[in-house]
Design a protein around this motif. Structure first.
Motif, PDB file in Angstrom:
ATOM      1  N   ARG A  84       0.820  -1.218   0.000  1.00 28.80           N
ATOM      2  CA  ARG A  84       0.000   0.000   0.000  1.00 28.80           C
ATOM      3  C   ARG A  84       0.851   1.264   0.000  1.00 28.80           C
ATOM      4  O   ARG A  84       0.328   2.357   0.147  1.00 28.80           O
ATOM      5  N   THR A  86       3.318   4.272  -1.464  1.00 29.58           N
ATOM      6  CA  THR A  86       3.491   5.054  -2.680  1.00 29.58           C
ATOM      7  C   THR A  86       4.743   5.897  -2.518  1.00 29.58           C
ATOM      8  O   THR A  86       5.196   6.127  -1.399  1.00 29.58           O
ATOM      9  N   GLY A  87       5.290   6.347  -3.629  1.00 27.70           N
ATOM     10  CA  GLY A  87       6.472   7.175  -3.499  1.00 27.70           C
ATOM     11  C   GLY A  87       6.913   7.809  -4.803  1.00 27.70           C
ATOM     12  O   GLY A  87       6.413   7.474  -5.878  1.00 27.70           O
ATOM     13  N   THR A  88       7.858   8.729  -4.664  1.00 29.17           N
ATOM     14  CA  THR A  88       8.486   9.377  -5.805  1.00 29.17           C
ATOM     15  C   THR A  88       9.970   9.517  -5.499  1.00 29.17           C
ATOM     16  O   THR A  88      10.390   9.496  -4.348  1.00 29.17           O
ATOM     17  N   LYS A 102       8.039   7.996 -10.513  1.00 29.47           N
ATOM     18  CA  LYS A 102       7.078   7.460  -9.556  1.00 29.47           C
ATOM     19  C   LYS A 102       7.556   6.084  -9.118  1.00 29.47           C
ATOM     20  O   LYS A 102       7.951   5.262  -9.940  1.00 29.47           O
ATOM     21  N   LEU A 104       6.629   2.524  -7.690  1.00 33.80           N
ATOM     22  CA  LEU A 104       5.462   1.648  -7.625  1.00 33.80           C
ATOM     23  C   LEU A 104       5.793   0.362  -6.883  1.00 33.80           C
ATOM     24  O   LEU A 104       6.898  -0.166  -7.022  1.00 33.80           O
ATOM     25  N   PRO A 105       4.832  -0.163  -6.103  1.00 34.54           N
ATOM     26  CA  PRO A 105       5.073  -1.436  -5.417  1.00 34.54           C
ATOM     27  C   PRO A 105       5.345  -2.546  -6.433  1.00 34.54           C
ATOM     28  O   PRO A 105       4.613  -2.710  -7.402  1.00 34.54           O
ATOM     29  N   LEU A 110       9.636  -0.912  -3.677  1.00 36.71           N
ATOM     30  CA  LEU A 110       9.096   0.053  -4.630  1.00 36.71           C
ATOM     31  C   LEU A 110      10.108   0.166  -5.762  1.00 36.71           C
ATOM     32  O   LEU A 110      11.313   0.182  -5.508  1.00 36.71           O
ATOM     33  N   VAL A 127       8.473   8.583   0.458  1.00 32.78           N
ATOM     34  CA  VAL A 127       7.605   7.415   0.513  1.00 32.78           C
ATOM     35  C   VAL A 127       6.513   7.650   1.550  1.00 32.78           C
ATOM     36  O   VAL A 127       6.778   8.186   2.637  1.00 32.78           O
ATOM     37  N   LYS A 128       5.287   7.238   1.219  1.00 31.71           N
ATOM     38  CA  LYS A 128       4.188   7.215   2.178  1.00 31.71           C
ATOM     39  C   LYS A 128       3.879   5.756   2.438  1.00 31.71           C
ATOM     40  O   LYS A 128       3.516   5.026   1.524  1.00 31.71           O
ATOM     41  N   SER A 133       4.940   9.612   6.413  1.00 33.90           N
ATOM     42  CA  SER A 133       5.638  10.210   5.273  1.00 33.90           C
ATOM     43  C   SER A 133       7.121  10.156   5.579  1.00 33.90           C
ATOM     44  O   SER A 133       7.569  10.709   6.585  1.00 33.90           O
TER      45      SER A 133
END
Length: 183
Positions: A84, A86-88, A102, A104-105, A110, A127-128, A133
């Motif tokens: 679950r 998310t990140g950049t 971006k 992605l899992p 990620l 990353v969240k 955060s």
């Protein structure tokens, strides 16, 4: 220079350096806890990358075959699930170019693809995960790649799925196909 490039470069320079300290990594070192972000001490590097403290967690960045892999680690350097998350990642090349990708899992990490011809110097990873955060700044990555700190990517998905490269045989975390040895 485009406004977005100027903004990205400014973000790279202004990103807080106190969020975490970059550490030396000795595989197999004893696990430990953290009291404050930015402590200077050795970390285990479970996937052969660079580990940074990010709050009560750690982030490990691994570069291999044009891919970035970011692992979320607990205080004992054990890999946590990222289903679950998310990140950049804001990337700065050795030539001064910037790019944002971006994350992605992909399986237990990620993942993102580094732009073609991009020699990565610095990455700011955000990353969240688990309601938190997290961010960390990874520097001097071109030197780490030249020194061989990245895991060699001997296997990849025959469908070229992002994040499928691996140092050992297995199955693609994206499509499930068996990884094949790279020539």
């Amino acid at each position: 220079m485009k406004t977005s490039s100027v903004l990205a470069a400014a973000l790279l320079l202004a990103a807080p350096l106190t969020a975490a300290a970059q550490h030396s990594h000795t595989p197999g070192t004893a696990a430990h806890g953290h009291k404050a972000a930015g402590e200077t001490h050795a970390h285990a590097s479970p996937h052969g990358g660079v580990v940074r403290t990010a709050g009560q967690y750690h982030l490990e960045l691994v570069q291999q075959a044009g891919q970035l892999q970011v692992y979320l680690l607990d205080g004992n350097e054990k890999t946590l699930p990222v289903t679950r998350a998310t990140g950049t990642a804001l990337l700065l090349s050795a030539a001064g170019k910037t790019s944002s990708v971006k994350l992605l899992p992909t399986g237990n990490h990620l993942g993102a693809t580094v732009p073609a011809g991009f020699t990565l110097r610095t990455a700011i990873v955000s990353v969240k995960a688990n309601g938190n955060s997290l961010s960390a700044r990874f520097e001097k990555l071109e030197a780490a790649a030249k020194a061989g700190k990245s895991v060699s990517a001997a296997y990849a998905c025959p469908m070229s799925c992002p994040g499928s490269v691996s140092a050992k045989p297995g199955s693609c975390p994206k499509c499930g196909m068996a990884l094949v040895k790279k020539s």
